[in-house]
Design a protein around this motif. Structure first.
Motif, PDB file in Angstrom:
ATOM      1  N   ALA A   1      37.878  45.732  55.552  1.00 49.40           N
ATOM      2  CA  ALA A   1      37.996  45.283  54.169  1.00 49.40           C
ATOM      3  C   ALA A   1      36.677  44.688  53.707  1.00 49.40           C
ATOM      4  N   GLU A   2      36.473  44.686  52.391  1.00 49.73           N
ATOM      5  CA  GLU A   2      35.278  44.099  51.813  1.00 49.73           C
ATOM      6  C   GLU A   2      35.634  43.352  50.540  1.00 49.73           C
ATOM      7  N   ILE A   3      34.840  42.342  50.224  1.00 55.79           N
ATOM      8  CA  ILE A   3      35.038  41.549  49.017  1.00 55.79           C
ATOM      9  C   ILE A   3      34.179  42.149  47.911  1.00 55.79           C
ATOM     10  N   LEU A   4      34.795  42.408  46.772  1.00 61.00           N
ATOM     11  CA  LEU A   4      34.082  42.934  45.613  1.00 61.00           C
ATOM     12  C   LEU A   4      34.244  41.966  44.458  1.00 61.00           C
ATOM     13  N   LYS A   5      33.289  41.972  43.546  1.00 64.70           N
ATOM     14  CA  LYS A   5      33.422  41.218  42.302  1.00 64.70           C
ATOM     15  C   LYS A   5      33.179  42.193  41.170  1.00 64.70           C
ATOM     16  N   ARG A   6      34.167  42.301  40.291  1.00 64.22           N
ATOM     17  CA  ARG A   6      34.058  43.223  39.170  1.00 64.22           C
ATOM     18  C   ARG A   6      34.020  42.451  37.872  1.00 64.22           C
ATOM     19  N   ARG A   7      33.270  42.965  36.933  1.00 62.03           N
ATOM     20  CA  ARG A   7      33.148  42.323  35.623  1.00 62.03           C
ATOM     21  C   ARG A   7      33.808  43.240  34.583  1.00 62.03           C
ATOM     22  N   PHE A   8      34.782  42.675  33.878  1.00 63.97           N
ATOM     23  CA  PHE A   8      35.417  43.402  32.781  1.00 63.97           C
ATOM     24  C   PHE A   8      35.143  42.662  31.487  1.00 63.97           C
ATOM     25  N   SER A   9      34.702  43.339  30.494  1.00 62.67           N
ATOM     26  CA  SER A   9      34.329  42.825  29.174  1.00 62.67           C
ATOM     27  C   SER A   9      33.426  41.601  29.301  1.00 62.67           C
ATOM     28  N   TYR A  10      33.764  40.495  28.667  1.00 64.31           N
ATOM     29  CA  TYR A  10      32.882  39.333  28.657  1.00 64.31           C
ATOM     30  C   TYR A  10      33.261  38.285  29.704  1.00 64.31           C
ATOM     31  N   PHE A  11      34.275  38.549  30.522  1.00 67.05           N
ATOM     32  CA  PHE A  11      34.715  37.581  31.519  1.00 67.05           C
ATOM     33  C   PHE A  11      33.758  37.535  32.709  1.00 67.05           C
ATOM     34  N   GLU A  12      33.772  36.416  33.399  1.00 64.84           N
ATOM     35  CA  GLU A  12      32.995  36.285  34.638  1.00 64.84           C
ATOM     36  C   GLU A  12      33.551  37.253  35.677  1.00 64.84           C
ATOM     37  N   PRO A  13      32.714  37.726  36.582  1.00 63.79           N
ATOM     38  CA  PRO A  13      33.215  38.608  37.640  1.00 63.79           C
ATOM     39  C   PRO A  13      34.266  37.872  38.466  1.00 63.79           C
ATOM     40  N   ARG A  14      35.310  38.587  38.837  1.00 65.35           N
ATOM     41  CA  ARG A  14      36.377  38.008  39.648  1.00 65.35           C
ATOM     42  C   ARG A  14      36.494  38.780  40.952  1.00 65.35           C
ATOM     43  N   PRO A  15      36.732  38.053  42.043  1.00 66.74           N
ATOM     44  CA  PRO A  15      36.791  38.721  43.343  1.00 66.74           C
ATOM     45  C   PRO A  15      38.104  39.457  43.581  1.00 66.74           C
ATOM     46  N   LEU A  16      37.998  40.539  44.323  1.00 69.46           N
ATOM     47  CA  LEU A  16      39.148  41.264  44.837  1.00 69.46           C
ATOM     48  C   LEU A  16      38.748  41.833  46.186  1.00 69.46           C
ATOM     49  N   ILE A  17      39.733  42.249  46.948  1.00 71.69           N
ATOM     50  CA  ILE A  17      39.479  42.808  48.278  1.00 71.69           C
ATOM     51  C   ILE A  17      39.819  44.292  48.237  1.00 71.69           C
TER      52      ILE A  17
END
Length: 63
Positions: A23-39
């Protein structure tokens, strides 16, 4: 730059419960929000939802 003592402790990710992959930790940015982590599993591609913190995402994945 943070030294080793200043870095937050991130628990180790368990293997994917479906395929056993890494598994790996990713941070994605959608629109103007801060990037949020997901696995995400690097082998089968399954992902968690987005979380407020990396620690929350890891805790959910490791359940």
């Amino acid at each position: 730059m943070l030294n080793e003592r200043e870095k937050p402790h991130i628990p180790e990710l368990k293997p994917c419960r479906y395929c056993g992959g890494n598994a790996e930790i990713l941070k994605r940015r959608f629109s103007y929000f801060e990037p949020r982590p997901l696995i995400r599993c690097a082998s089968c591609g399954i992902t968690t939802r987005e979380f407020e913190t990396v620690e929350q995402a890891v805790e959910y994945w490791n359940k």
